[in-house]
Structure formats: structure tokens, C-alpha cells
Design a protein around this motif. Structure first.
Motif, short mmCIF file in Angstrom:
data_model
loop_
_atom_site.label_atom_id
_atom_site.label_comp_id
_atom_site.label_asym_id
_atom_site.label_seq_id
_atom_site.Cartn_x
_atom_site.Cartn_y
_atom_site.Cartn_z
N LEU A 71 0.86 -1.18 0.00
CA LEU A 71 0.00 0.00 0.00
C LEU A 71 0.90 1.23 0.00
CD1 LEU A 71 -2.86 -0.58 2.64
CD2 LEU A 71 -3.15 -0.28 0.17
N ARG A 72 0.38 2.31 -0.54
CA ARG A 72 1.09 3.58 -0.45
C ARG A 72 0.18 4.60 0.20
NH1 ARG A 72 3.49 7.61 -5.11
NH2 ARG A 72 1.26 8.06 -5.35
N LEU A 73 0.63 5.13 1.31
CA LEU A 73 -0.09 6.18 2.01
C LEU A 73 0.41 7.54 1.53
CD1 LEU A 73 -0.08 4.82 5.67
CD2 LEU A 73 -1.67 4.32 3.81
N SER A 74 -0.50 8.49 1.51
CA SER A 74 -0.16 9.86 1.15
C SER A 74 -0.52 10.80 2.28
CB SER A 74 -0.91 10.30 -0.11
OG SER A 74 -0.61 9.46 -1.21
N CYS A 75 0.23 11.86 2.40
CA CYS A 75 -0.05 12.89 3.39
C CYS A 75 0.12 14.24 2.71
CB CYS A 75 0.90 12.77 4.58
SG CYS A 75 0.77 14.13 5.77
N ALA A 76 -0.99 14.90 2.46
CA ALA A 76 -0.96 16.21 1.82
C ALA A 76 -0.86 17.29 2.87
CB ALA A 76 -2.21 16.40 0.97
N ALA A 77 0.13 18.16 2.72
CA ALA A 77 0.37 19.22 3.70
C ALA A 77 0.01 20.57 3.11
CB ALA A 77 1.83 19.21 4.13
N SER A 78 -0.58 21.42 3.94
CA SER A 78 -0.84 22.79 3.54
C SER A 78 -0.51 23.70 4.71
CB SER A 78 -2.30 22.97 3.11
OG SER A 78 -3.18 22.61 4.16
N GLY A 79 -0.26 24.97 4.39
CA GLY A 79 0.13 25.91 5.44
C GLY A 79 1.61 26.20 5.37
N GLN A 80 2.17 26.62 6.48
CA GLN A 80 3.56 27.06 6.51
C GLN A 80 4.48 25.88 6.78
OE1 GLN A 80 4.73 29.81 9.66
NE2 GLN A 80 5.81 31.05 8.15
N GLY A 92 13.52 -1.75 5.83
CA GLY A 92 13.66 -2.66 4.70
C GLY A 92 12.35 -2.97 4.01
N ARG A 93 11.23 -2.59 4.61
CA ARG A 93 9.91 -2.85 4.00
C ARG A 93 9.18 -1.56 3.65
NH1 ARG A 93 5.99 -5.20 6.89
NH2 ARG A 93 6.73 -4.41 8.90
N PHE A 94 9.36 -0.53 4.44
CA PHE A 94 8.67 0.74 4.23
C PHE A 94 9.67 1.78 3.75
CE2 PHE A 94 4.98 0.21 7.52
CZ PHE A 94 4.69 -1.02 6.95
N THR A 95 9.18 2.67 2.89
CA THR A 95 10.02 3.75 2.38
C THR A 95 9.22 5.05 2.37
OG1 THR A 95 11.22 2.23 0.94
CG2 THR A 95 11.43 4.57 0.48
N ALA A 96 9.79 6.09 2.99
CA ALA A 96 9.17 7.41 2.97
C ALA A 96 9.78 8.23 1.84
CB ALA A 96 9.40 8.12 4.30
N SER A 97 8.94 9.06 1.23
CA SER A 97 9.42 9.93 0.16
C SER A 97 8.57 11.20 0.13
CB SER A 97 9.37 9.22 -1.20
OG SER A 97 8.03 8.89 -1.52
N THR A 98 9.04 12.18 -0.62
CA THR A 98 8.31 13.43 -0.70
C THR A 98 8.16 13.87 -2.15
OG1 THR A 98 10.32 14.78 -0.54
CG2 THR A 98 9.22 14.21 1.53
N ASP A 99 7.13 14.63 -2.41
CA ASP A 99 6.93 15.30 -3.69
C ASP A 99 6.69 16.76 -3.34
OD1 ASP A 99 5.99 16.49 -6.03
OD2 ASP A 99 5.01 14.65 -6.70
N ASN A 100 7.74 17.54 -3.40
CA ASN A 100 7.64 18.93 -2.98
C ASN A 100 6.67 19.73 -3.83
OD1 ASN A 100 9.50 18.24 -1.09
ND2 ASN A 100 11.15 19.53 -1.88
N ALA A 101 6.57 19.41 -5.10
CA ALA A 101 5.66 20.13 -5.99
C ALA A 101 4.21 19.95 -5.56
CB ALA A 101 5.86 19.67 -7.43
N LYS A 102 3.93 18.81 -4.97
CA LYS A 102 2.57 18.52 -4.52
C LYS A 102 2.41 18.70 -3.02
CE LYS A 102 1.60 15.17 -8.19
NZ LYS A 102 1.19 13.77 -8.49
N ASN A 103 3.48 19.10 -2.33
CA ASN A 103 3.44 19.21 -0.87
C ASN A 103 2.89 17.94 -0.23
OD1 ASN A 103 4.54 21.73 -0.74
ND2 ASN A 103 2.60 22.81 -0.45
N THR A 104 3.37 16.83 -0.71
CA THR A 104 2.86 15.54 -0.27
C THR A 104 4.00 14.62 0.15
OG1 THR A 104 0.93 15.72 -1.73
CG2 THR A 104 1.50 13.53 -0.95
N TYR A 145 4.86 10.58 1.18
CA TYR A 145 4.35 9.24 0.93
C TYR A 145 5.00 8.23 1.87
CZ TYR A 145 2.91 11.46 -3.42
OH TYR A 145 2.35 12.30 -4.35
N LEU A 146 4.29 7.17 2.11
CA LEU A 146 4.84 6.02 2.81
C LEU A 146 4.51 4.79 1.99
CD1 LEU A 146 6.35 5.08 5.37
CD2 LEU A 146 4.11 4.53 6.34
N GLN A 147 5.52 4.28 1.31
CA GLN A 147 5.35 3.05 0.53
C GLN A 147 5.57 1.88 1.46
OE1 GLN A 147 4.50 2.58 -2.80
NE2 GLN A 147 4.40 0.42 -2.22
#
Length: 119
Positions: free
Chosen positions: A18-27, A66-78, A80-82
Motif C-alpha cells: 500500500l502507499r499512504l499519502s499525506c498532503a500538507a498545507s500551510g507554513q 527494509g519494508r517501508f520507504t518514505a518519500s516526498t513530492d515537494n511540488a505537490k506538498n505531499t 508518501y509512505l510506501q
């Protein structure tokens, strides 16, 4: 103020992904720590992973290394947790959180998303 909204949870069989997403807004700042935590019924909240927006600092809990990987997409302010090779013991509500690098506690939290892994 930072607002965090998680998504992507669901029901998956053991061994699945599964891939979780976390969308951030604000400062937000590139040096902020974005953390993932989880809490299963009757258990304490557990640290899962953290990452900075600029990706220069990551850390993982022992149970997910070894099973989970966190990443970011700065353009989307998001953030992820794969999650791969999921196990029934990964079942929990997963939360995204944010803190400034100089803070010791996470100040902002999302509402959580349920992940259920069936055996």
C-alpha cells in the motif's frame, strides 16, 4: 499552522503493498520533519518513519526497516509512505505528523488512515 490530510489506507492481504499519502498545507519549511506513526488497538503509538521535505534526513522504526520507504513530492506538498511486504502486525491507524527541526515533539497531526492487513 500546518494542515495534514492522510489517504491511501485500506484492506490488503499479507505480503501485499500500500502507499499512504499525506498532503500538507500551510507554513512548511524544507527542514521540517514529516513523520509517520501508527497505533494499533490497545497499543501505544509507534514511530514508523520520518523524512525531511528536502530528503536529507530519513529514519525508520526497527519493525519496518527494509519494508517501508518514505518519500516526498515537494511540488505537490505531499509525503508518501510506501509499504511493502505487509504483515498482519502492520494493522493500525497510520498518522502523518509534522514538526520543525528544532522542536522535540510533533506539533501537527493528520486525522489518520486505517490500514488492515489480513492473513
Amino acid at each position: 499552522q500546518v494542515r495534514l490530510v492522510e489517504s491511501g489506507g485500506g484492506l490488503v492481504q499479507a505480503g501485499g503493498s500500500l502507499r499512504l499519502s499525506c498532503a500538507a498545507s500551510g507554513q512548511t519549511f524544507s527542514s521540517d520533519f514529516m513523520g509517520w506513526f501508527r497505533q494499533a488497538p490497545g497499543k501505544e503509538r509507534e514511530f514508523v518513519a520520518r523524512i525531511t521535505w528536502n530528503g536529507d534526513d530519513t529514519a525508520y522504526g526497527n519493525s519496518v526497516k527494509g519494508r517501508f520507504t518514505a518519500s516526498t513530492d515537494n511540488a505537490k506538498n505531499t509525503v508518501y509512505l510506501q509499504m511493502n511486504s505487509l504483515k498482519p502486525e502492520d494493522t493500525a491507524v497510520y498518522y502523518c505528523a509534522s514538526r520543525r527541526r528544532y522542536e522535540t515533539v510533533y506539533s501537527y497531526w493528520g486525522q489518520g488512515t486505517q490500514v488492515t492487513v489480513s492473513s
